[in-house]
Design an enzyme around this catalytic site. Structure first.
Site, PDB file in Angstrom:
ATOM      1  N   ASN A 172       0.860  -1.260  -0.051  1.00 17.98           N
ATOM      2  CA  ASN A 172      -0.006   0.110  -0.096  1.00 17.98           C
ATOM      3  C   ASN A 172       0.920   1.233   0.194  1.00 17.98           C
ATOM      4  OD1 ASN A 172      -1.847   1.995   0.543  1.00 17.98           O
ATOM      5  ND2 ASN A 172      -2.143   1.268   2.560  1.00 17.98           N
ATOM      6  N   TRP A 173       0.997   1.793  -1.160  1.00 14.20           N
ATOM      7  CA  TRP A 173       1.733   2.931  -1.377  1.00 14.20           C
ATOM      8  C   TRP A 173       1.550   4.330  -0.565  1.00 14.20           C
ATOM      9  CZ3 TRP A 173       4.898   3.384  -6.646  1.00 14.20           C
ATOM     10  CH2 TRP A 173       5.965   2.273  -6.757  1.00 14.20           C
ATOM     11  N   LYS A 174       0.092   4.218  -0.317  1.00 13.38           N
ATOM     12  CA  LYS A 174      -0.693   5.398   0.518  1.00 13.38           C
ATOM     13  C   LYS A 174      -0.179   6.609  -0.758  1.00 13.38           C
ATOM     14  CE  LYS A 174      -0.332   3.244   4.863  1.00 13.38           C
ATOM     15  NZ  LYS A 174       0.131   3.216   6.145  1.00 13.38           N
ATOM     16  N   GLU A 227      -5.220  -4.828  10.836  1.00 16.58           N
ATOM     17  CA  GLU A 227      -4.307  -3.661  10.987  1.00 16.58           C
ATOM     18  C   GLU A 227      -4.583  -2.906  12.252  1.00 16.58           C
ATOM     19  OE1 GLU A 227      -2.440  -2.612   7.103  1.00 16.58           O
ATOM     20  OE2 GLU A 227      -4.198  -1.609   7.308  1.00 16.58           O
ATOM     21  N   SER A 237       3.418  -2.277  10.480  1.00 12.85           N
ATOM     22  CA  SER A 237       4.917  -2.284  10.500  1.00 12.85           C
ATOM     23  C   SER A 237       5.564  -3.572  10.400  1.00 12.85           C
ATOM     24  CB  SER A 237       5.321  -1.686  11.940  1.00 12.85           C
ATOM     25  OG  SER A 237       4.885  -0.603  12.411  1.00 12.85           O
ATOM     26  N   GLY A 276       2.941  -1.276   4.079  1.00 11.76           N
ATOM     27  CA  GLY A 276       2.845   0.051   3.936  1.00 11.76           C
ATOM     28  C   GLY A 276       4.175   0.568   3.588  1.00 11.76           C
ATOM     29  N   GLY A 277       4.868   1.251   4.522  1.00 15.25           N
ATOM     30  CA  GLY A 277       6.274   1.661   4.335  1.00 15.25           C
ATOM     31  C   GLY A 277       7.299   0.858   3.723  1.00 15.25           C
TER      32      GLY A 277
HETATM   33  P1  PGA Z   1       2.851   0.143   7.576  1.00 10.33           P
HETATM   34  O1  PGA Z   1       1.623   0.576   7.078  1.00 10.33           O
HETATM   35  O2  PGA Z   1       3.356  -1.375   6.912  1.00 10.33           O
HETATM   36  O3  PGA Z   1       3.671   1.523   7.083  1.00 10.33           O
HETATM   37  O4  PGA Z   1       2.910   0.181   9.080  1.00 10.33           O
HETATM   38  C1  PGA Z   1       0.594  -0.506   6.888  1.00 10.33           C
HETATM   39  C2  PGA Z   1      -0.700  -0.198   6.261  1.00 10.33           C
HETATM   40  O5  PGA Z   1      -1.074   0.907   6.770  1.00 10.33           O
HETATM   41  O6  PGA Z   1      -1.320  -0.733   5.401  1.00 10.33           O
END
Ligand code: PGA
Length: 254
Positions: free
Chosen positions: A12-14, A168, A213, A234-235
């Site tokens: 998920n690149w947001k 999540e 995370s 995400g990250g």
């Molecule tokens: P993160 O984000 O891996 O950066 O914690 C996860 C997400 O929001 O899907």
């Protein structure tokens, strides 16, 4: 892992990524070799601006998805994107109900359910996100929150091959904090039982992802947790090396 279920590792690149970032997808595609493809599904959910480009120029094996859609098919909704528009780009999936949408845009579970129905209607694999806040966890309300969000957000007649549920914990997203394996196991067992009870075989075979995370360094531990059928990342999905490192944990297991 759930026996017989092919894991899904979804990025998920947001609100990250410009056209110049598409090289990262090429690197991911190069690392996602035929052995890995046979063992796990890879999906990257991009900002809407990159969907068509990525779907047209990318590898067919790496699936492309959106991060949100409107509840309706079309109409006077300035700035919104419908599920059909996402499908029209060539993308094949969409995330709905991410906690950043629930918080930043005040999305209720009822809205999330409508979005999930819209995604399915458009032929998109739909990832429904749920998870408790830190305050809810500290108050011992985690499972009650999950039950509420599941009963409010799940589409009425979900099929295991087109609906995915992502757990999540809000406090684990982007913080480097991860619940213990036992806590993840409890949450996922609760979700599995609820889904099986409500949707029978479809609920039993539905993929349940953990997100918050996830990194190459903790993916191996998470992979071993029962009922964790993949990750929502995400990250660590912004760098091919990290994302492939997470995929490797699933690749080694099966
Ligand atoms: P993160 O984000 O891996 O950066 O914690 C996860 C997400 O929001 O899907």
């Amino acid at each position: 892992m759930t026996p017989g279920v092919k894991p899904l590792v979804a990025g998920n690149w947001k609100m990250n990524g410009l056209r110049a970032s598409l090289g990262v997808l090429e690197e991911m595609a190069a690392g996602y070799n035929s052995v890995m493809q046979a063992r796990l599904d890879m999906l990257v959910c991009l900002p809407h601006t990159l969907l068509a480009l990525a779907a047209e120029s990318g590898s067919e094996a790496v699936k492309i998805g959106g991060q949100d859609c409107h509840t309706g098919e079309s109409g006077a909704h300035t700035g919104d994107i419908s599920a059909a528009m996402i499908r029209d780009t060539g993308a094949t999936a969409v995330i709905v109900g991410h906690s950043e949408r629930r918080t930043d845009h005040g999305e209720s579970s009822q809205t999330v359910k409508q979005k999930a129905e819209a995604g399915l209607e458009a032929g998109l694999m739909t990832i429904v996100c749920i998870g408790e806040t830190q305050g809810e966890r500290e108050a011992g309300e985690t499972l009650a929150v999950l039950e509420n969000q599941l009963s409010g957000s799940m589409p009425d007649d979900p099929k295991a091959d087109s609906v995915v549920v992502a757990y999540e914990p809000v406090w684990a997203i982007g913080t480097g904090l991860v619940p213990s394996s036992d806590d993840v196991a409890d949450a996922h067992k609760f979700m599995r039982d609820w889904l099986t009870n409500r949707f029978g075989n479809e609920g039993e075979a539905m993929r349940l992802l953990y997100g918050g995370s996830v990194k190459p360094s903790n993916a191996g531990e998470l992979v071993a947790v029962p009922n964790v059928d993949g990750a929502l990342v995400g990250g660590a999905s912004l760098k091919a090396e990290d994302f492939l490192g997470i995929c490797a944990a699933y690749n080694n297991l099966t």
